[in-house]
Design an enzyme around this catalytic site. Sequence first.
Site, PDB file in Angstrom:
ATOM      1  N   THR A 125      59.737  54.784  30.430  1.00 39.32           N
ATOM      2  CA  THR A 125      60.837  55.377  31.193  1.00 39.32           C
ATOM      3  C   THR A 125      61.184  56.776  30.707  1.00 39.32           C
ATOM      4  O   THR A 125      61.620  57.620  31.492  1.00 39.32           O
ATOM      5  CB  THR A 125      62.082  54.465  31.123  1.00 39.32           C
ATOM      6  OG1 THR A 125      61.687  53.129  31.421  1.00 39.32           O
ATOM      7  CG2 THR A 125      63.140  54.895  32.111  1.00 39.32           C
TER       8      THR A 125
ATOM      9  N   LYS B 249      67.603  51.693  27.983  1.00 39.68           N
ATOM     10  CA  LYS B 249      66.494  52.653  28.026  1.00 39.68           C
ATOM     11  C   LYS B 249      66.679  53.650  29.159  1.00 39.68           C
ATOM     12  O   LYS B 249      66.227  54.791  29.078  1.00 39.68           O
ATOM     13  CB  LYS B 249      65.162  51.928  28.128  1.00 39.68           C
ATOM     14  CG  LYS B 249      65.016  50.991  29.328  1.00 39.68           C
ATOM     15  CD  LYS B 249      64.428  51.659  30.542  1.00 39.68           C
ATOM     16  CE  LYS B 249      64.397  50.714  31.723  1.00 39.68           C
ATOM     17  NZ  LYS B 249      63.715  51.280  32.897  1.00 39.68           N
TER      18      LYS B 249
END
Length: 331
Positions: free
Chosen positions: A247, A190
């Site tokens: 994120t 991620k």
Amino acid sequence: MTRAAVMGAGSWGTTLAKVLADAGTEVTVWARRPEVAEALATDHRNPYYMPGVQLPPIAATNDHERALAGADIVVLAVPSQSLRANLSAWAPDIGGDATLLSVAKGIENGTLLRMSEVIAEVSGADPARIAVLSGPNLAGELAAGQPAATVIGCIDAQRAAAVQQACVTSYFRPYTNTDVTGCEIGGACKNVIALACGIASGMGFGDNSIAALMTRGLAEIIRLGVALGAEPATLAGLAGVGDLIATCTSPLSRNRSFGVALGSGGSMQVAQEATHGQIAEGVKSCSSVRALADAHGVEMPLTEAVHQVCHEGLAVQSALEKLLGRRIKPE
């Protein structure tokens, strides 16, 4: 009372020390720099990484033997690429039944090992003693007591539950999962996708573009995870989609902020300054994730593009054109 040693006093280590202490766990933080340990132990603040955050009473030291003495849980809160060197020094002083909890998100360069695999190799610990924490947990929000959830991954469900009890608070809800591989792949990848989303944002692209990058990024993550034996359901949960959303979209995300600086025309040095000198894990992990995907025959075009921008001098405009110019095919 459960005792935890938090090995690392950056923003994430400091935040986890607060969570553990708020949960009623006895906490000692190891800090590499004596002045950080002094500030934590005396003022219960970390002005170097988490200014303005008041911590509960915790102990702190720059002596790793003192920090590790009697610890039931050893929280490994150093960057992924420095974990091996640090753990090599600490391993002889870690208790024989202590749980080793990894909170770093990355794939080790060179070996292409996940963090739990590095821990097992360096410490000699049985994999059942190794746990990982992964989820949408931005340090600034968590330190402010804003509600958040996470996943404790461990092949030993009872040990995962013990870690869960050690860090559950009114604002922090941990879930358990035995799919360690899925938790780690979601956490490592991620960061790379967040760099891509940051680059697109820095270039002035809007929510449609970001949503497309996140969705196709998730497809990459799932492909790699499944190739390594992860459960798709793990990557559809907090350790996958949840962490990816936070994120890729939050201005508090160092990886996204680093990407925004690059997309705005900044150099790698400028981007580093934009993250206040703190490490954007995806910059290093993009290379190891890319190599891991190649080793397993998994196609990861977003990861490839981010690697080329960060390490091969590819212009961000050219990277975006490569992605948008990919052949059309069924989803």
